[in-house]
Design a protein around this motif. Structure first.
Motif, PDB file in Angstrom:
ATOM      1  N   LEU A  21       0.826  -1.216   0.000  1.00 18.81           N
ATOM      2  CA  LEU A  21       0.000   0.000   0.000  1.00 18.81           C
ATOM      3  C   LEU A  21       0.857   1.261   0.000  1.00 18.81           C
ATOM      4  O   LEU A  21       0.498   2.273   0.602  1.00 18.81           O
ATOM      5  N   GLY A  22       1.987   1.196  -0.677  1.00 24.08           N
ATOM      6  CA  GLY A  22       2.914   2.328  -0.699  1.00 24.08           C
ATOM      7  C   GLY A  22       3.991   2.151   0.348  1.00 24.08           C
ATOM      8  O   GLY A  22       4.913   1.349   0.177  1.00 24.08           O
ATOM      9  N   PRO A  23       3.897   2.847   1.482  1.00 22.84           N
ATOM     10  CA  PRO A  23       4.999   2.832   2.459  1.00 22.84           C
ATOM     11  C   PRO A  23       5.035   1.615   3.372  1.00 22.84           C
ATOM     12  O   PRO A  23       6.040   1.378   4.042  1.00 22.84           O
ATOM     13  N   GLY A  24       3.965   0.821   3.417  1.00 26.58           N
ATOM     14  CA  GLY A  24       3.893  -0.265   4.388  1.00 26.58           C
ATOM     15  C   GLY A  24       4.521  -1.545   3.894  1.00 26.58           C
ATOM     16  O   GLY A  24       3.912  -2.625   3.951  1.00 26.58           O
ATOM     17  N   PHE A  25       5.771  -1.476   3.445  1.00 24.98           N
ATOM     18  CA  PHE A  25       6.452  -2.598   2.798  1.00 24.98           C
ATOM     19  C   PHE A  25       6.514  -3.823   3.711  1.00 24.98           C
ATOM     20  O   PHE A  25       6.971  -3.736   4.851  1.00 24.98           O
ATOM     21  N   ASP A  26       6.029  -4.960   3.199  1.00 20.92           N
ATOM     22  CA  ASP A  26       6.043  -6.248   3.919  1.00 20.92           C
ATOM     23  C   ASP A  26       5.277  -6.194   5.234  1.00 20.92           C
ATOM     24  O   ASP A  26       5.502  -7.034   6.113  1.00 20.92           O
ATOM     25  N   THR A  27       4.373  -5.243   5.375  1.00 20.46           N
ATOM     26  CA  THR A  27       3.653  -5.076   6.639  1.00 20.46           C
ATOM     27  C   THR A  27       2.153  -4.893   6.443  1.00 20.46           C
ATOM     28  O   THR A  27       1.355  -5.564   7.102  1.00 20.46           O
ATOM     29  N   LEU A  28       1.760  -3.993   5.552  1.00 25.39           N
ATOM     30  CA  LEU A  28       0.347  -3.675   5.370  1.00 25.39           C
ATOM     31  C   LEU A  28      -0.237  -4.445   4.195  1.00 25.39           C
ATOM     32  O   LEU A  28       0.434  -4.686   3.191  1.00 25.39           O
ATOM     33  N   GLY A  29      -1.497  -4.812   4.333  1.00 26.23           N
ATOM     34  CA  GLY A  29      -2.195  -5.487   3.245  1.00 26.23           C
ATOM     35  C   GLY A  29      -3.678  -5.192   3.304  1.00 26.23           C
ATOM     36  O   GLY A  29      -4.236  -4.899   4.371  1.00 26.23           O
ATOM     37  N   LEU A  30      -4.325  -5.291   2.152  1.00 24.41           N
ATOM     38  CA  LEU A  30      -5.742  -4.966   2.038  1.00 24.41           C
ATOM     39  C   LEU A  30      -6.438  -6.069   1.256  1.00 24.41           C
ATOM     40  O   LEU A  30      -5.963  -6.476   0.188  1.00 24.41           O
ATOM     41  N   ALA A  31      -7.551  -6.569   1.773  1.00 26.18           N
ATOM     42  CA  ALA A  31      -8.341  -7.585   1.074  1.00 26.18           C
ATOM     43  C   ALA A  31      -9.332  -6.911   0.136  1.00 26.18           C
ATOM     44  O   ALA A  31      -9.992  -5.938   0.505  1.00 26.18           O
ATOM     45  N   ALA A 154       0.674  -6.813   9.579  1.00 23.91           N
ATOM     46  CA  ALA A 154       1.290  -8.109   9.851  1.00 23.91           C
ATOM     47  C   ALA A 154       2.721  -7.896  10.334  1.00 23.91           C
ATOM     48  O   ALA A 154       3.427  -7.001   9.865  1.00 23.91           O
ATOM     49  N   TRP A 155       3.137  -8.750  11.256  1.00 19.86           N
ATOM     50  CA  TRP A 155       4.509  -8.678  11.759  1.00 19.86           C
ATOM     51  C   TRP A 155       4.939 -10.051  12.231  1.00 19.86           C
ATOM     52  O   TRP A 155       4.114 -10.947  12.423  1.00 19.86           O
ATOM     53  N   VAL A 156       6.253 -10.207  12.407  1.00 14.36           N
ATOM     54  CA  VAL A 156       6.825 -11.446  12.923  1.00 14.36           C
ATOM     55  C   VAL A 156       7.483 -11.121  14.254  1.00 14.36           C
ATOM     56  O   VAL A 156       8.318 -10.218  14.342  1.00 14.36           O
ATOM     57  N   SER A 157       7.107 -11.834  15.292  1.00 19.35           N
ATOM     58  CA  SER A 157       7.632 -11.567  16.624  1.00 19.35           C
ATOM     59  C   SER A 157       9.067 -12.064  16.749  1.00 19.35           C
ATOM     60  O   SER A 157       9.593 -12.742  15.860  1.00 19.35           O
TER      61      SER A 157
END
Length: 317
Positions: A21-31, A154-157
């Motif tokens: 979604l632009g700046p949210g690399f490998d983190t943000l997603g939209l269904a 989304a993130w990985v702990s």
């Protein structure tokens, strides 16, 4: 190992997704409300029948290498079940190789099919579904919105386990996706990323990704500035110049356009339905390639699985 009941049949539906979604690399997603559908029947051992309609009907494999079959096998092994024979009927609408999460959708649909096949014997939690999907996909930013719907972070702990948080998108936001004839390899797109980025660019993206959450949830009027990015899109532009060129023209007209996933499709997060028409007109005037415009709603349900005898409800995140 336990056995899946022969003849048990499940219907699965999974949405397309747009990651980053632009700046949210490998983190943000939209269904997005564009779906692949799957019917899976447990058959006697050794049977494998795959029927495909729609996207991929001419080129996806019809053997155990099919991504859905691999995902079913991976999930059932994790659940402690033997792999049964399978009869699969896929009805695909999500474009392949266009940055709309087709591989993630195939993985999630296979895992959800496995969940449905054993649901009368064992309850599977949403954390397990996300973990299994991430194991196959490699990162959770595409599979999380496919599983849960809506906007996901989304993130990985630190222990390596994937997590996600679902948010509701502001009702005024109207996505439009512009899909070119060309495809793009996710592996190629990732290979163009530098190992390090300037400190100023990292700070820039932190501020924009935080602002983007506010824009998508509460304040759509700041979407144009919130979708600015310095981490990945510029580096990938050389591999998809037509996409980069159209994004530049759309943003010059005040439209929050970004690369969808690894590309080459473009996602425009319009503030209202009228902006969609402006974006579609600009794409139609582009002479570099042919763009197909689709105007899906934001999907809020995520993946669903229904057994022919009873519905299986995915636990909330």
């Amino acid at each position: 190992m336990s056995a899946v009941t022969t003849g048990r049949t499940v219907d699965v539906r999974v949405p397309a997704t747009s990651a980053n979604l632009g700046p949210g690399f490998d983190t943000l997603g939209l269904a997005l409300a564009l779906y692949d559908e799957l019917t899976v029947e447990a058959a006697p051992a050794g049977v494998l029948e795959i029927e495909v309609e729609g996207v991929g009907a001419d080129d996806v494999p019809r053997d155990a290498s099919h991504l859905v079959v691999r995902a079913i096998a991976h999930a059932l092994a994790d659940f402690g079940y033997d792999m049964p024979g399978l009869r699969i009927h896929a009805r695909n609408s999500i474009p392949h190789g266009r940055g709309l999460g087709s591989s993630g959708a195939a993985i999630v649909s296979g895992i959800m099919a496995a969940v449905g096949l054993v649901a009368d014997q064992r309850e599977i939690g949403s954390d397990d579904i996300l973990r299994l999907a991430t194991e196959l996909e490699g990162h959770p930013d595409n599979v999380a919105p496919c599983i849960f719907g809506g906007l996901t972070i989304a993130w990985v702990s630190t222990d390596g386990s994937p997590h996600s948080k679902q948010l509701l998108v502001h009702r005024g936001i109207s996505p439009i996706v512009l899909i070119p004839v060309e495809t793009m390899s996710t592996q190629l797109a990732r290979s163009l990323q530098p190992a390090q980025v300037p400190h100023a660019d990292a700070i820039f993206n932190v501020s924009r990704s935080a602002l983007l959450i506010a824009a998508l949830v509460q304040s759509p009027e700041v979407l144009l500035e919130a979708t600015e990015d310095r981490l990945h899109q510029n580096y990938r532009a050389s591999a998809m110049p037509k996409t980069a060129g159209l994004i530049e023209r759309l943003r010059a007209e005040g439209l929050p356009a970004v690369v969808s996933g690894a590309g080459p499709s473009i996602l425009v997060l319009c503030e209202n339905p009228a902006q969609r028409l402006v974006a579609a007109r600009i794409a139609e005037q582009d002479t570099s390639t042919t763009w197909r415009a689709i105007m899906p709603a934001v999907d809020v349900l995520g993946a669903t699985v229904v057994a022919r005898s009873a519905e299986t409800v995915l636990p909330s995140a």
